[in-house]
Design an enzyme around this catalytic site. Structure first.
Site, PDB file in Angstrom:
ATOM      1  N   ARG A 178       0.840  -1.206   0.000  1.00 37.77           N
ATOM      2  CA  ARG A 178       0.000   0.000   0.000  1.00 37.77           C
ATOM      3  C   ARG A 178       0.871   1.250   0.000  1.00 37.77           C
ATOM      4  O   ARG A 178       0.579   2.212  -0.711  1.00 37.77           O
ATOM      5  CB  ARG A 178      -0.921   0.012   1.230  1.00 37.77           C
ATOM      6  CG  ARG A 178      -2.115  -0.918   1.144  1.00 37.77           C
ATOM      7  CD  ARG A 178      -3.062  -0.697   2.311  1.00 37.77           C
ATOM      8  NE  ARG A 178      -3.787   0.560   2.202  1.00 37.77           N
ATOM      9  CZ  ARG A 178      -4.531   1.084   3.180  1.00 37.77           C
ATOM     10  NH1 ARG A 178      -4.611   0.475   4.354  1.00 37.77           N
ATOM     11  NH2 ARG A 178      -5.168   2.218   3.000  1.00 37.77           N
ATOM     12  N   CYS A 236      -0.751   6.790   8.630  1.00 38.24           N
ATOM     13  CA  CYS A 236      -1.220   5.488   8.134  1.00 38.24           C
ATOM     14  C   CYS A 236      -2.301   5.765   7.103  1.00 38.24           C
ATOM     15  O   CYS A 236      -2.218   6.731   6.351  1.00 38.24           O
ATOM     16  CB  CYS A 236      -1.722   4.612   9.279  1.00 38.24           C
ATOM     17  SG  CYS A 236      -3.135   5.286  10.186  1.00 38.24           S
TER      18      CYS A 236
END
Length: 276
Positions: A178, A236
């Site tokens: 990711r 995040c």
């Protein structure tokens, strides 16, 4: 440095002591909160807190990210609902690796509470220790009176995150694929904040969900040039697992601010994207 982790056996002993901590169950995943798991079996005396509903503000237009920080008044109502008083110690846990419990830990610290710990290994560790598990719902033993005084933990906004990232001091907790922009299952844009570095939060725990040693965590941060005394922040996808990096940093003696909006806010603001 005050302890930030507690073992299952230590917690069990404290729960039968003279001043048992308030214990909160924060089981959650990207699929959502897990009250059913709580009702099926939890640490005796613990109370369920819904991460999406209680530990985040409404998303609104998305400019604050997928899990904006809750309004202090709403957060105070949550802490009082579960019976927290200003003098109480609090222990939080989730299913296993603290990916959700860390958000509650961070918010309790941000609220001004200082005696806050995470059950290392979560509910899985409690069961593995052969300790009693209770089913059903729970109610607080006493009314909560705690007053939220926000600001107990440092944060940065998008501009602050950009400035730190430019110097390699913004650490991203997401999985490596990711971070590199190879996949993006949740947010509309793949990639990361330009200049950010990657320490997947899952690399900081063992297979059974317990935190690695302070030395091992320190080495993982040192590998991306973050050491005690470095001015840095954690990011995040939506500001949840970034709290895990802050918690891991506390285990290793490394202070990290939190970028609450994280990648989801960064995307919504149309900021520059880096891949690879």
């Amino acid at each position: 440095m005050a302890a930030v982790l507690v073992t299952a056996v230590e917690l069990a002993e404290e729960l039968i002591g003279d001043r048992p901590p308030v214990v909160l169950d924060v089981r959650w995943s990207l699929a959502g909160s897990d009250p059913e798991g709580y009702r099926a079996g939890h640490v005796p005396g613990s109370l369920f807190v819904d991460l999406d509903a209680d530990l985040a503000a409404p998303v609104g237009n998305g400019s604050g990210g997928r899990h904006p920080l809750p309004d202090p008044a709403a957060l105070q109502a949550t802490w009082r609902r579960v019976g927290i008083r200003a003098t109480d110690g609090v222990v939080v846990y989730d299913a296993d690796n603290a990916s959700a419990a860390a958000r509650a830990w961070w918010l309790l610290r941000w609220s001004g509470l200082t005696d806050v710990r995470v059950l290392d290994g979560g509910m899985a560790a409690w069961r593995a220790a052969g300790l009693w598990v209770k089913a059903g719902s729970g109610t607080p033993l006493v009314p909560g009176t705690v007053r939220v005084r926000p600001g107990g933990m440092p944060t940065v906004d998008a501009d602050g995150a950009a400035a730190l990232a430019a110097g390699g001091a913004l650490v991203d907790a997401r999985a490596a694929a990711r971070f590199r922009g190879e996949v993006e299952p949740v947010d509309p844009v793949a990639g990361h904040i330009p200049g950010a570095v990657n320490v997947p939060f899952t690399s900081l725990v063992t297979e059974d969900g317990r935190f690695r040693s302070a030395d091992e965590i320190g080495a993982a941060f040192a590998a991306v040039r973050l050491r005690p005394g470095t001015t840095a922040a954690a990011s995040c996808g939506s500001g949840v697992t970034a709290c895990h990096l802050v918690l891991a940093g506390a285990v290793a003696g490394i202070d990290l601010a939190l970028y609450p909006g994280s990648w989801s806010q960064w995307c919504a603001l149309g900021r520059p994207v880096e891949v690879g």
